[in-house]
Design a protein around this motif. Structure first.
Motif, PDB file in Angstrom:
ATOM      1  N   SER A   1       2.594  -7.048   0.204  1.00 21.00           N
ATOM      2  CA  SER A   1       1.558  -7.693   1.019  1.00 21.00           C
ATOM      3  C   SER A   1       1.726  -9.205   1.123  1.00 21.00           C
ATOM      4  O   SER A   1       1.216  -9.824   2.050  1.00 21.00           O
ATOM      5  CB  SER A   1       0.169  -7.388   0.452  1.00 21.00           C
ATOM      6  N   CYS A   2       2.456  -9.805   0.172  1.00 22.11           N
ATOM      7  CA  CYS A   2       2.606 -11.263   0.208  1.00 22.11           C
ATOM      8  C   CYS A   2       4.014 -11.667  -0.233  1.00 22.11           C
ATOM      9  O   CYS A   2       4.966 -11.471   0.506  1.00 22.11           O
ATOM     10  CB  CYS A   2       1.540 -11.926  -0.652  1.00 22.11           C
ATOM     11  N   ASP A   3       4.143 -12.202  -1.451  1.00 21.32           N
ATOM     12  CA  ASP A   3       5.441 -12.749  -1.852  1.00 21.32           C
ATOM     13  C   ASP A   3       6.040 -12.080  -3.079  1.00 21.32           C
ATOM     14  O   ASP A   3       6.846 -12.687  -3.791  1.00 21.32           O
ATOM     15  CB  ASP A   3       5.336 -14.261  -2.080  1.00 21.32           C
TER      16      ASP A   3
ATOM     17  N   CYS B   1      -1.022  -1.239   2.931  1.00 20.60           N
ATOM     18  CA  CYS B   1      -1.022  -1.400   4.396  1.00 20.60           C
ATOM     19  C   CYS B   1      -2.014  -2.463   4.864  1.00 20.60           C
ATOM     20  O   CYS B   1      -1.998  -2.859   6.023  1.00 20.60           O
ATOM     21  CB  CYS B   1      -1.324  -0.060   5.074  1.00 20.60           C
ATOM     22  N   ALA B   2      -2.894  -2.930   3.971  1.00 20.61           N
ATOM     23  CA  ALA B   2      -3.885  -3.942   4.330  1.00 20.61           C
ATOM     24  C   ALA B   2      -4.616  -4.387   3.062  1.00 20.61           C
ATOM     25  O   ALA B   2      -4.657  -3.646   2.078  1.00 20.61           O
ATOM     26  CB  ALA B   2      -4.902  -3.359   5.316  1.00 20.61           C
TER      27      ALA B   2
ATOM     28  N   HIS C   1      -4.961  -3.120  -0.485  1.00 24.66           N
ATOM     29  CA  HIS C   1      -4.483  -4.002  -1.555  1.00 24.66           C
ATOM     30  C   HIS C   1      -5.562  -4.281  -2.615  1.00 24.66           C
ATOM     31  O   HIS C   1      -5.283  -4.269  -3.824  1.00 24.66           O
ATOM     32  CB  HIS C   1      -3.999  -5.322  -0.954  1.00 24.66           C
ATOM     33  N   LEU C   2      -6.789  -4.534  -2.173  1.00 23.79           N
ATOM     34  CA  LEU C   2      -7.853  -4.849  -3.127  1.00 23.79           C
ATOM     35  C   LEU C   2      -8.257  -3.625  -3.945  1.00 23.79           C
ATOM     36  O   LEU C   2      -8.631  -3.748  -5.113  1.00 23.79           O
ATOM     37  CB  LEU C   2      -9.071  -5.429  -2.400  1.00 23.79           C
ATOM     38  N   GLU C   3      -8.182  -2.453  -3.342  1.00 19.67           N
ATOM     39  CA  GLU C   3      -8.444  -1.241  -4.121  1.00 19.67           C
ATOM     40  C   GLU C   3      -7.391  -1.109  -5.221  1.00 19.67           C
ATOM     41  O   GLU C   3      -7.687  -0.672  -6.338  1.00 19.67           O
ATOM     42  CB  GLU C   3      -8.438  -0.003  -3.225  1.00 19.67           C
ATOM     43  N   GLY C   4      -6.172  -1.528  -4.911  1.00 18.87           N
ATOM     44  CA  GLY C   4      -5.125  -1.527  -5.927  1.00 18.87           C
ATOM     45  C   GLY C   4      -5.507  -2.409  -7.111  1.00 18.87           C
ATOM     46  O   GLY C   4      -5.353  -2.010  -8.272  1.00 18.87           O
ATOM     47  N   HIS C   5      -6.028  -3.602  -6.839  1.00 18.60           N
ATOM     48  CA  HIS C   5      -6.425  -4.504  -7.927  1.00 18.60           C
ATOM     49  C   HIS C   5      -7.547  -3.900  -8.778  1.00 18.60           C
ATOM     50  O   HIS C   5      -7.615  -4.137  -9.983  1.00 18.60           O
ATOM     51  CB  HIS C   5      -6.858  -5.855  -7.368  1.00 18.60           C
TER      52      HIS C   5
END
Length: 349
Positions: A10-12, A80-81, A111-115
């Motif tokens: 999602s980022c780097d 995916c988001a 992504h936030l659900e992943g966190h």
């Protein structure tokens, strides 16, 4: 038992992991920080190109580390988001291709659900309901976790995310990028009471202040003015003291809101997620406050605080166990609220 190969771009960080429910079989994270440091921040186009160059190697390494073959993988997942569109597309395209080639179910993960699920990787007894404090470079939110895919946002930052504030203050102090780790290290050498800085409360229309929402833009400006004044009056800036005062202010602000939110909603557990969850000041403040109120505070292991694919795989495994899969037509989204997670999955027939 569900075994998922997950991809996070999602980022780097180019990350690939294999997760069996809450057990991490392998986790590969290729950081791009050295590449982006010369620019003082993440350059989206550069990030996408780096993902393209790294993704295939990371997938092979994840399989090798887990000592598994494709026949032992039950599903393929990818973030995916939300995130950088070009970066997300690399991971999502790779995951869809693998799902088609190996005839596996595909899952797109928020992504936030992943966190949120990062804490599940080390806490086998953690189950909803609980309060999640998500603190990263792009997000700062208090989330009521009701069940898998069922979330309610109770509080959030009105401007800069906590991690973003760390990066901007690090830039003011000429400490380089990323700001979080270097400020944390310096803060441990400084005096957190050296300078009084504003917490950045959010006013309510009818008077008073919001109990859960935060603001860090004003704090960043206050640090700028403090630095300018110190340079004028003293000719130099006591960087460690400024870093310690700033970090303590952020930690107190987040702690106050998280504790108030948990108590108001009758939740006895607060799980922390995101890169700022690695911050020693936040950990110390929250744990001390939690003891006073008989609350349980859970932090993921440091390696799962920053972006990684193991947390994405853990979330995907839970969704798959409930019969949730994503269509291969699923696209990426730069912005998508956590409360919209279930739009990523096909209805269960």
């Amino acid at each position: 038992m569900t075994t998922v190969l997950a991809i996070e771009t999602s980022c780097d960080e180019t990350a690939v992991a294999i997760v069996n429910n809450r057990k991490v079989c392998s986790s590969i994270v290729a950081s791009q920080i050295p590449v982006h440091q010369q620019y003082g921040g993440v350059v989206p186009e550069v990030a996408s190109r780096q993902h393209l160059e790294t993704i295939n190697v990371a997938i092979a390494q994840a399989l090798e580390q887990a000592q598994l073959d494709w026949g032992q993988i039950d599903a393929i997942a990818a973030t995916c988001a939300p995130g950088l569109v070009g970066a997300l597309l690399v991971g999502l395209t790779a995951a869809k291709t693998l799902a088609m080639v190996h005839n596996k179910p595909f899952l797109g993960v928020h992504h936030l659900e992943g966190h949120i699920y990062a804490t599940y990787l080390s806490e086998s007894t953690l189950n909803p309901p609980f309060l999640s404090l998500l603190v990263s470079g792009g997000h700062t939110s208090l989330i009521y976790v009701k069940d898998c895919g069922n979330y309610e946002t109770l509080g959030q930052t009105r401007d800069d995310a906590a991690g973003e504030a760390f990066d901007k203050v690090a830039r003011l102090l000429k400490l380089g990028y990323p700001g979080g780790p270097v400020i944390d290290k310096l803060a441990q050498q400084g005096n957190p009471q050296a300078f009084a800085l504003p917490e950045g409360r959010v006013s309510l229309p009818g008077g008073g202040f919001h109990r859960y929402d935060a603001s860090f833009s004003g704090l960043k400006t206050a640090v700028l003015r403090l630095v300018q004044q110190l340079e004028k009056d003293r000719g130099q800036v006591p960087v460690a003291d400024v870093a310690a005062s700033f970090q303590d202010t952020v930690a107190r602000s987040l702690t106050k809101r998280a504790i108030a939110c948990a108590l108001d909603y009758g939740l006895d557990t607060i799980a922390i997620g995101g890169g700022v969850a690695a911050n020693s000041g936040l950990r110390k403040n929250l744990q001390a406050a939690a003891v006073k109120h008989n609350l349980r505070v859970l932090f993921p292991p440091l390696k799962f605080c920053t972006d990684n694919a193991a947390m994405i795989g853990c979330a995907a495994a839970d969704h798959l166990s409930r019969g949730h899969t994503s269509p291969l037509t699923l696209g990426v989204e730069s912005r998508l609220g956590l409360t919209q997670v279930m739009k990523l999955y096909q209805p269960i027939e």
